[in-house]
Motif scaffolding. Structure first.
Motif, PDB file in Angstrom:
ATOM      1  N   ASN A 190       0.845  -1.200   0.000  1.00  0.00           N
ATOM      2  CA  ASN A 190       0.000   0.000   0.000  1.00  0.00           C
ATOM      3  C   ASN A 190       0.878   1.248   0.000  1.00  0.00           C
ATOM      4  OD1 ASN A 190       0.914  -0.491   2.641  1.00  0.00           O
ATOM      5  ND2 ASN A 190      -0.845   0.563   3.561  1.00  0.00           N
ATOM      6  N   LEU A 191       1.802   1.321  -0.970  1.00  0.00           N
ATOM      7  CA  LEU A 191       2.783   2.405  -0.994  1.00  0.00           C
ATOM      8  C   LEU A 191       2.129   3.781  -1.050  1.00  0.00           C
ATOM      9  CD1 LEU A 191       5.709   3.362  -1.128  1.00  0.00           C
ATOM     10  CD2 LEU A 191       5.618   3.061  -3.622  1.00  0.00           C
ATOM     11  N   GLY A 192       1.100   3.935  -1.872  1.00  0.00           N
ATOM     12  CA  GLY A 192       0.458   5.245  -1.967  1.00  0.00           C
ATOM     13  C   GLY A 192      -0.101   5.714  -0.638  1.00  0.00           C
ATOM     14  N   GLU A 193      -0.763   4.812   0.070  1.00  0.00           N
ATOM     15  CA  GLU A 193      -1.354   5.139   1.369  1.00  0.00           C
ATOM     16  C   GLU A 193      -0.276   5.414   2.409  1.00  0.00           C
ATOM     17  OE1 GLU A 193      -4.943   3.226   3.987  1.00  0.00           O
ATOM     18  OE2 GLU A 193      -3.353   1.870   3.344  1.00  0.00           O
ATOM     19  N   TRP A 194       0.752   4.547   2.463  1.00  0.00           N
ATOM     20  CA  TRP A 194       1.802   4.701   3.461  1.00  0.00           C
ATOM     21  C   TRP A 194       2.643   5.936   3.177  1.00  0.00           C
ATOM     22  CZ3 TRP A 194       2.219   3.075   8.118  1.00  0.00           C
ATOM     23  CH2 TRP A 194       3.436   3.115   8.796  1.00  0.00           C
ATOM     24  N   ARG A 195       2.912   6.205   1.907  1.00  0.00           N
ATOM     25  CA  ARG A 195       3.675   7.383   1.509  1.00  0.00           C
ATOM     26  C   ARG A 195       2.943   8.661   1.905  1.00  0.00           C
ATOM     27  NH1 ARG A 195       6.912   9.372  -3.090  1.00  0.00           N
ATOM     28  NH2 ARG A 195       5.905  11.230  -3.942  1.00  0.00           N
ATOM     29  N   GLY A 226     -10.123   1.983   6.386  1.00  0.00           N
ATOM     30  CA  GLY A 226     -10.820   0.948   5.649  1.00  0.00           C
ATOM     31  C   GLY A 226     -11.658   0.122   6.605  1.00  0.00           C
ATOM     32  N   ALA A 227     -12.280  -0.903   6.074  1.00  0.00           N
ATOM     33  CA  ALA A 227     -13.149  -1.738   6.910  1.00  0.00           C
ATOM     34  C   ALA A 227     -12.350  -2.375   8.044  1.00  0.00           C
ATOM     35  CB  ALA A 227     -13.797  -2.817   6.047  1.00  0.00           C
ATOM     36  N   GLY A 228     -12.748  -2.115   9.265  1.00  0.00           N
ATOM     37  CA  GLY A 228     -12.111  -2.701  10.430  1.00  0.00           C
ATOM     38  C   GLY A 228     -10.795  -2.076  10.831  1.00  0.00           C
ATOM     39  N   GLU A 229     -10.350  -1.033  10.136  1.00  0.00           N
ATOM     40  CA  GLU A 229      -9.060  -0.422  10.443  1.00  0.00           C
ATOM     41  C   GLU A 229      -9.216   0.707  11.457  1.00  0.00           C
ATOM     42  OE1 GLU A 229      -7.364   0.871   6.783  1.00  0.00           O
ATOM     43  OE2 GLU A 229      -6.727  -1.135   6.163  1.00  0.00           O
ATOM     44  N   VAL A 230      -8.257   0.812  12.365  1.00  0.00           N
ATOM     45  CA  VAL A 230      -8.255   1.902  13.351  1.00  0.00           C
ATOM     46  C   VAL A 230      -7.007   2.764  13.194  1.00  0.00           C
ATOM     47  CG1 VAL A 230      -9.655   0.649  15.024  1.00  0.00           C
ATOM     48  CG2 VAL A 230      -7.163   0.400  15.080  1.00  0.00           C
ATOM     49  N   ALA A 231      -6.065   2.339  12.350  1.00  0.00           N
ATOM     50  CA  ALA A 231      -4.845   3.094  12.074  1.00  0.00           C
ATOM     51  C   ALA A 231      -4.369   2.726  10.678  1.00  0.00           C
ATOM     52  CB  ALA A 231      -3.749   2.765  13.104  1.00  0.00           C
ATOM     53  N   VAL A 232      -3.586   3.604  10.060  1.00  0.00           N
ATOM     54  CA  VAL A 232      -3.040   3.308   8.735  1.00  0.00           C
ATOM     55  C   VAL A 232      -2.038   2.161   8.868  1.00  0.00           C
ATOM     56  CG1 VAL A 232      -1.699   4.190   6.795  1.00  0.00           C
ATOM     57  CG2 VAL A 232      -3.341   5.687   7.954  1.00  0.00           C
ATOM     58  N   PRO A 233      -2.266   1.032   8.232  1.00  0.00           N
ATOM     59  CA  PRO A 233      -1.332  -0.088   8.359  1.00  0.00           C
ATOM     60  C   PRO A 233      -0.207   0.019   7.336  1.00  0.00           C
ATOM     61  CG  PRO A 233      -3.198  -0.767   7.046  1.00  0.00           C
ATOM     62  CD  PRO A 233      -3.440   0.686   7.402  1.00  0.00           C
ATOM     63  N   LEU A 234       0.924  -0.565   7.666  1.00  0.00           N
ATOM     64  CA  LEU A 234       1.988  -0.791   6.702  1.00  0.00           C
ATOM     65  C   LEU A 234       1.832  -2.216   6.216  1.00  0.00           C
ATOM     66  CD1 LEU A 234       4.692  -0.257   5.233  1.00  0.00           C
ATOM     67  CD2 LEU A 234       5.861  -0.929   7.349  1.00  0.00           C
ATOM     68  N   ARG A 235       1.540  -2.369   4.927  1.00  0.00           N
ATOM     69  CA  ARG A 235       1.382  -3.700   4.350  1.00  0.00           C
ATOM     70  C   ARG A 235       2.662  -4.016   3.582  1.00  0.00           C
ATOM     71  NH1 ARG A 235      -3.520  -5.173   5.594  1.00  0.00           N
ATOM     72  NH2 ARG A 235      -5.168  -3.611   5.837  1.00  0.00           N
ATOM     73  N   TYR A 236       3.474  -4.905   4.169  1.00  0.00           N
ATOM     74  CA  TYR A 236       4.836  -5.112   3.699  1.00  0.00           C
ATOM     75  C   TYR A 236       5.033  -6.543   3.242  1.00  0.00           C
ATOM     76  CZ  TYR A 236       9.897  -4.484   3.579  1.00  0.00           C
ATOM     77  OH  TYR A 236      11.199  -4.391   3.178  1.00  0.00           O
ATOM     78  N   ARG A 237       5.543  -6.700   2.006  1.00  0.00           N
ATOM     79  CA  ARG A 237       5.800  -8.028   1.446  1.00  0.00           C
ATOM     80  C   ARG A 237       7.164  -8.522   1.913  1.00  0.00           C
ATOM     81  NH1 ARG A 237       4.595  -4.941  -3.263  1.00  0.00           N
ATOM     82  NH2 ARG A 237       2.374  -5.026  -3.832  1.00  0.00           N
ATOM     83  N   HIS A 238       7.162  -9.717   2.504  1.00  0.00           N
ATOM     84  CA  HIS A 238       8.414 -10.282   3.019  1.00  0.00           C
ATOM     85  C   HIS A 238       8.364 -11.789   2.918  1.00  0.00           C
ATOM     86  CE1 HIS A 238      12.038 -10.694   5.424  1.00  0.00           C
ATOM     87  NE2 HIS A 238      11.397 -11.479   6.276  1.00  0.00           N
ATOM     88  N   GLN A 239       9.314 -12.332   2.151  1.00  0.00           N
ATOM     89  CA  GLN A 239       9.447 -13.779   1.991  1.00  0.00           C
ATOM     90  C   GLN A 239       8.136 -14.438   1.573  1.00  0.00           C
ATOM     91  OE1 GLN A 239      11.218 -15.315   5.590  1.00  0.00           O
ATOM     92  NE2 GLN A 239      13.224 -14.404   5.163  1.00  0.00           N
ATOM     93  N   GLY A 240       7.501 -13.844   0.575  1.00  0.00           N
ATOM     94  CA  GLY A 240       6.287 -14.411   0.018  1.00  0.00           C
ATOM     95  C   GLY A 240       5.025 -14.162   0.815  1.00  0.00           C
ATOM     96  N   ARG A 241       5.119 -13.402   1.900  1.00  0.00           N
ATOM     97  CA  ARG A 241       3.945 -13.088   2.717  1.00  0.00           C
ATOM     98  C   ARG A 241       3.714 -11.585   2.734  1.00  0.00           C
ATOM     99  NH1 ARG A 241       5.810 -16.495   8.050  1.00  0.00           N
ATOM    100  NH2 ARG A 241       5.587 -18.599   7.203  1.00  0.00           N
TER     101      ARG A 241
END
Length: 252
Positions: A149-154, A196-211
């Motif tokens: 979610n680079l746009g959101e996190w940026r 977003g749905a169920g969110e209470v803070a802006v999350p960092l969604r980070y890809r690491h080792q296939g996850r």
């Protein structure tokens, strides 16, 4: 000194009447101070600075401009053994979740082992000290390609840095903001952060080792700093936002 003081008052969007009432000085006296017709005492400079919420470093600058010695020391962290002990306790106690300590310019001061997930794959020049964690986060050769979610996190990071520039008037932070804003981003950047749905803070969604890890961050600062260096330190801690991320971070 008077011109600097006026700039801070205007930056805080306070009238002379407001500030004089809060600082318990006459509007006439404040006007004379700002125009240079009256030389305030060091105690008055500090009192006005407190009501304008001016950072300690800039309070020292006002004192120097007024012909007084700085009131707040700027020690080396290496000499603050009790502070370093507290920092290490917080960092090690937060493992395996990532946590970093940054200074006012967002340069890395210390980190725990959990931060390794953010360093993998980053260009060597971004990892050369001093590591700027915002540059590392948003640079196309840093973490950016792995942020889902680079746009959101940026937008979150740039907005936070923009507010810091407004609060401190630091030209170095302003230059950093302009640099980071010029980095490419192939995702839309929201002007207003909405959950977003169920969110209470802006999350960092980070890809690491296939996850894809979902992390939320928390900032901690020292509550009653009287030293410039200590006042400018912040601990950025990341927490798992879901059970799958928590389990992934627990794995060696």
């Amino acid at each position: 000194m008077g011109a600097l003081l006026r700039q801070w008052r205007e930056r805080r969007r306070m009238s002379q009447l407001q500030l004089s009432a809060e600082a318990e000085i006459s509007t006439r006296h404040l006007s004379f101070v700002e125009t240079g017709r009256s030389r305030p005492t060091s105690e008055m400079i500090l009192r006005i600075s407190e009501h304008l919420d001016i950072p300690l470093r800039e309070r020292n600058g006002l004192l120097l401009a007024g012909g007084y010695a700085p009131a707040y020391p700027a020690g080396e962290l290496a000499g603050m053994s009790s502070v370093r002990t507290v920092i290490r306790q917080v960092l090690s106690g937060h493992e395996p979740h990532p946590a970093v300590v940054v200074d006012r310019d967002w340069n890395l001061v210390d980190a725990n082992r959990g931060i390794g997930i953010f360093l993998e794959g980053a260009a060597e020049e971004l990892l050369a000290p001093p590591i700027n964690v915002l540059r590392l986060s948003l640079h196309p050769d840093g973490m950016a390609p792995r942020i889902a979610n680079l746009g959101e996190w940026r937008a979150h990071l740039l907005g936070r840095l923009r507010r810091q520039v407004a609060a401190t008037a630091d030209p170095a932070l302003d230059r950093l903001h302009r640099e980071l804003a010029g980095y490419p981003c192939d995702q839309p950047e929201p002007e207003v952060e909405l959950p977003g749905a169920g969110e209470v803070a802006v999350p960092l969604r980070y890809r690491h080792q296939g996850r894809e890890l979902a992390l939320i961050s928390m900032t901690a600062v020292f509550g009653t700093p009287l030293d410039v260096t200590l006042a400018e330190l912040a601990i950025e801690s990341f927490f798992p936002a879901d059970a799958a991320t928590a389990e992934a971070l627990r794995q060696p």
